[in-house]
Design a protein around this motif. Structure first.
Motif, mmCIF file in Angstrom:
data_model
loop_
_atom_site.group_PDB
_atom_site.id
_atom_site.type_symbol
_atom_site.label_atom_id
_atom_site.label_comp_id
_atom_site.label_asym_id
_atom_site.label_seq_id
_atom_site.Cartn_x
_atom_site.Cartn_y
_atom_site.Cartn_z
ATOM 1 N N LEU A 225 87.463 16.071 -21.899
ATOM 2 C CA LEU A 225 87.338 17.686 -21.950
ATOM 3 C C LEU A 225 86.027 18.321 -21.595
ATOM 4 O O LEU A 225 86.261 19.351 -21.200
ATOM 5 C CB LEU A 225 87.706 17.779 -23.690
ATOM 6 N N SER A 226 84.807 17.450 -22.006
ATOM 7 C CA SER A 226 83.536 18.004 -21.566
ATOM 8 C C SER A 226 83.556 18.047 -20.118
ATOM 9 O O SER A 226 82.978 19.121 -19.548
ATOM 10 C CB SER A 226 82.710 16.849 -22.008
ATOM 11 N N ALA A 227 83.838 17.142 -19.307
ATOM 12 C CA ALA A 227 83.998 17.102 -17.996
ATOM 13 C C ALA A 227 84.796 18.169 -17.090
ATOM 14 O O ALA A 227 84.496 18.981 -16.275
ATOM 15 C CB ALA A 227 84.396 15.711 -17.268
ATOM 16 N N THR A 228 86.017 18.344 -17.721
ATOM 17 C CA THR A 228 87.102 19.262 -17.126
ATOM 18 C C THR A 228 86.589 20.663 -17.503
ATOM 19 O O THR A 228 86.360 21.623 -16.458
ATOM 20 C CB THR A 228 88.230 19.163 -17.356
ATOM 21 N N SER A 229 86.008 21.103 -18.473
ATOM 22 C CA SER A 229 85.444 22.241 -18.960
ATOM 23 C C SER A 229 84.294 22.690 -17.909
ATOM 24 O O SER A 229 84.058 23.601 -17.358
ATOM 25 C CB SER A 229 85.015 22.412 -20.385
ATOM 26 N N LEU A 230 83.190 21.451 -17.853
ATOM 27 C CA LEU A 230 82.137 22.036 -17.174
ATOM 28 C C LEU A 230 82.580 22.323 -15.530
ATOM 29 O O LEU A 230 81.859 23.104 -15.003
ATOM 30 C CB LEU A 230 81.109 20.733 -17.176
ATOM 31 N N GLY A 231 83.369 21.330 -15.164
ATOM 32 C CA GLY A 231 83.755 21.539 -13.788
ATOM 33 C C GLY A 231 84.430 22.783 -13.276
ATOM 34 O O GLY A 231 84.032 23.457 -12.329
ATOM 35 N N SER A 232 85.129 23.218 -14.284
ATOM 36 C CA SER A 232 86.182 24.305 -14.062
ATOM 37 C C SER A 232 84.968 25.685 -13.943
ATOM 38 O O SER A 232 85.307 26.550 -13.267
ATOM 39 C CB SER A 232 87.190 24.494 -15.033
ATOM 40 N N VAL A 233 84.307 25.571 -15.139
ATOM 41 C CA VAL A 233 83.415 26.917 -15.391
ATOM 42 C C VAL A 233 82.652 26.957 -13.977
ATOM 43 O O VAL A 233 82.393 28.082 -13.618
ATOM 44 C CB VAL A 233 82.494 26.614 -16.713
ATOM 45 N N ILE A 234 81.736 25.943 -13.576
ATOM 46 C CA ILE A 234 81.055 25.802 -12.583
ATOM 47 C C ILE A 234 81.630 26.503 -11.493
ATOM 48 O O ILE A 234 81.250 27.129 -10.445
ATOM 49 C CB ILE A 234 80.320 24.481 -12.385
ATOM 50 N N ALA A 235 82.954 25.719 -10.971
ATOM 51 C CA ALA A 235 83.703 26.015 -9.806
ATOM 52 C C ALA A 235 83.963 27.274 -9.788
ATOM 53 O O ALA A 235 83.816 28.189 -8.597
ATOM 54 C CB ALA A 235 84.975 25.108 -9.763
ATOM 55 N N CYS A 236 84.317 27.712 -10.848
ATOM 56 C CA CYS A 236 84.873 29.361 -10.898
ATOM 57 C C CYS A 236 83.978 30.324 -10.593
ATOM 58 O O CYS A 236 84.064 31.361 -9.973
ATOM 59 C CB CYS A 236 85.853 29.534 -12.385
ATOM 60 N N TYR A 237 82.906 30.265 -11.418
ATOM 61 C CA TYR A 237 81.627 31.007 -11.423
ATOM 62 C C TYR A 237 81.158 30.956 -9.876
ATOM 63 O O TYR A 237 80.284 32.127 -9.432
ATOM 64 C CB TYR A 237 80.831 30.692 -12.711
ATOM 65 N N LEU A 238 81.042 29.832 -9.170
ATOM 66 C CA LEU A 238 80.655 29.975 -7.905
ATOM 67 C C LEU A 238 81.395 30.183 -6.963
ATOM 68 O O LEU A 238 81.182 30.981 -5.834
ATOM 69 C CB LEU A 238 80.043 28.588 -7.690
ATOM 70 N N ALA A 239 82.877 30.131 -7.117
ATOM 71 C CA ALA A 239 83.871 30.321 -5.994
ATOM 72 C C ALA A 239 84.293 31.801 -6.051
ATOM 73 O O ALA A 239 84.652 32.377 -4.956
ATOM 74 C CB ALA A 239 85.067 29.750 -6.151
ATOM 75 N N TYR A 240 84.136 32.591 -7.385
ATOM 76 C CA TYR A 240 84.617 33.941 -7.060
ATOM 77 C C TYR A 240 83.781 34.928 -6.184
ATOM 78 O O TYR A 240 84.461 35.939 -5.783
ATOM 79 C CB TYR A 240 84.726 34.527 -8.429
ATOM 80 N N ARG A 241 82.701 34.585 -5.902
ATOM 81 C CA ARG A 241 81.962 35.255 -4.864
ATOM 82 C C ARG A 241 82.445 35.299 -3.563
ATOM 83 O O ARG A 241 82.162 36.284 -2.766
ATOM 84 C CB ARG A 241 80.639 34.779 -4.820
ATOM 85 N N SER A 242 83.459 34.519 -3.303
ATOM 86 C CA SER A 242 84.151 34.194 -1.946
ATOM 87 C C SER A 242 84.994 35.353 -1.665
ATOM 88 O O SER A 242 85.256 35.499 -0.658
ATOM 89 C CB SER A 242 84.888 32.868 -1.757
ATOM 90 N N PHE A 243 85.476 35.848 -2.747
ATOM 91 C CA PHE A 243 86.431 37.180 -2.659
ATOM 92 C C PHE A 243 85.516 38.357 -2.407
ATOM 93 O O PHE A 243 86.224 39.451 -2.419
ATOM 94 C CB PHE A 243 87.100 37.338 -3.659
ATOM 95 N N TYR A 244 84.255 38.484 -2.254
ATOM 96 C CA TYR A 244 83.577 39.674 -2.091
ATOM 97 C C TYR A 244 82.379 39.488 -1.080
ATOM 98 O O TYR A 244 81.846 38.334 -0.476
ATOM 99 C CB TYR A 244 82.251 39.986 -3.322
#
Length: 253
Positions: A225-244
């Motif tokens: 639970l800890s690992a998937t939450s950390l991984g998802s949060v980091i990936a999403c907050y870094l990846a959304y910039r790709s759309f701009y």
């Protein structure tokens, strides 16, 4: 208790693969080739890893253990990147997210004394964490790509009203994080009622008291639970910039 798994029993187990092949052929699903390739790859890869782990466990070297951990994380990031589509920096983002989630989770487990920094414990746990983070990040990427396509107009409207890229995207980011974490959460909800998870089943097979096996499984559940939450949060907050672009204008991918 000794498990009677040998070459003959594995040969008989292959017949189970033929059941899947027959179903795929009969229903014209078209997965026969992929199934055969995956079976042979699994056999070869697992035997190689088995002998490699036997060697590493015997040597018990810190640097060799760290190298094996990096190899696991690297491969997990490479597989997660395949789900990133046209996102910029898919591999670096995946690597950072998986490395961080794995490092933080393992660090807490070692510091708490739950596990020891020895190859026989660290390497299998690293594999569990990295693989679950990989799946969560892959689902998050898919959600980001789908939602930025479906919600393009609302995002443009928010930008036109003066919102920053982060403000215009926050709802999509949160939904993507939720999507990435959902399988782990759903698995935790049904644990013991629907499924007896891998670690718990393995320990019971090995003759460990079921109550002790449950305690280990609870540890693994919290860890994932800890690992998937950390991984998802980091990936999403870094990846959304790709759309701009650099001007915070929405672009097509």
């Amino acid at each position: 208790m000794n498990l009677a798994v040998n070459g003959l029993s594995l040969t008989f187990a292959v017949t189970l693969v033929f059941v899947a092949l027959v179903i795929s052929f009969h229903e014209k699903i078209g997965l026969e080739k992929d199934m055969i390739i995956s079976v042979f790859r699994a056999i070869i890869q697992l035997f190689i890893v088995g002998y490699l782990l036997k060697f590493i466990f015997h040597i018990n070297d810190v640097w060799l253990t760290l190298l094996m951990m990096l190899i696991i994380i690297f491969n997990a990031a490479a597989n997660a990147k395949k789900r990133a589509g046209k996102l910029r920096s898919g591999f670096p983002i995946s690597f950072i997210a998986i490395l961080t989630s794995t490092g933080v989770t393992l660090g807490l487990l070692v510091l708490s004394g739950a596990i020891k920094f020895i190859p026989s414990q660290i390497i299998p746990i690293t594999g569990m964490i990295a693989s679950n983070s990989m799946v969560a990040i892959g689902l998050s990427y898919r959600s980001l790509l789908a939602q930025f396509k479906d919600e393009r107009q609302p995002v443009l409207e928010r930008l036109a009203l003066g919102a920053t890229a982060k403000q215009a995207s926050i709802a999509i980011i949160r939904e993507s994080i939720r999507t990435g974490m959902s399988p782990t959460i759903d698995s935790a909800k049904t644990m013991g009622l629907v499924s007896l998870p891998g670690m718990m089943s393995g320990l019971i097979f090995a003759g460990i008291d079921p109550v002790k096996a449950i305690m280990y499984q609870i540890l693994v559940t919290f860890m994932l639970l800890s690992a998937t939450s950390l991984g998802s949060v980091i990936a999403c907050y870094l990846a959304y910039r790709s759309f701009y672009n650099e001007r915070e204008q929405l672009i097509d991918l």
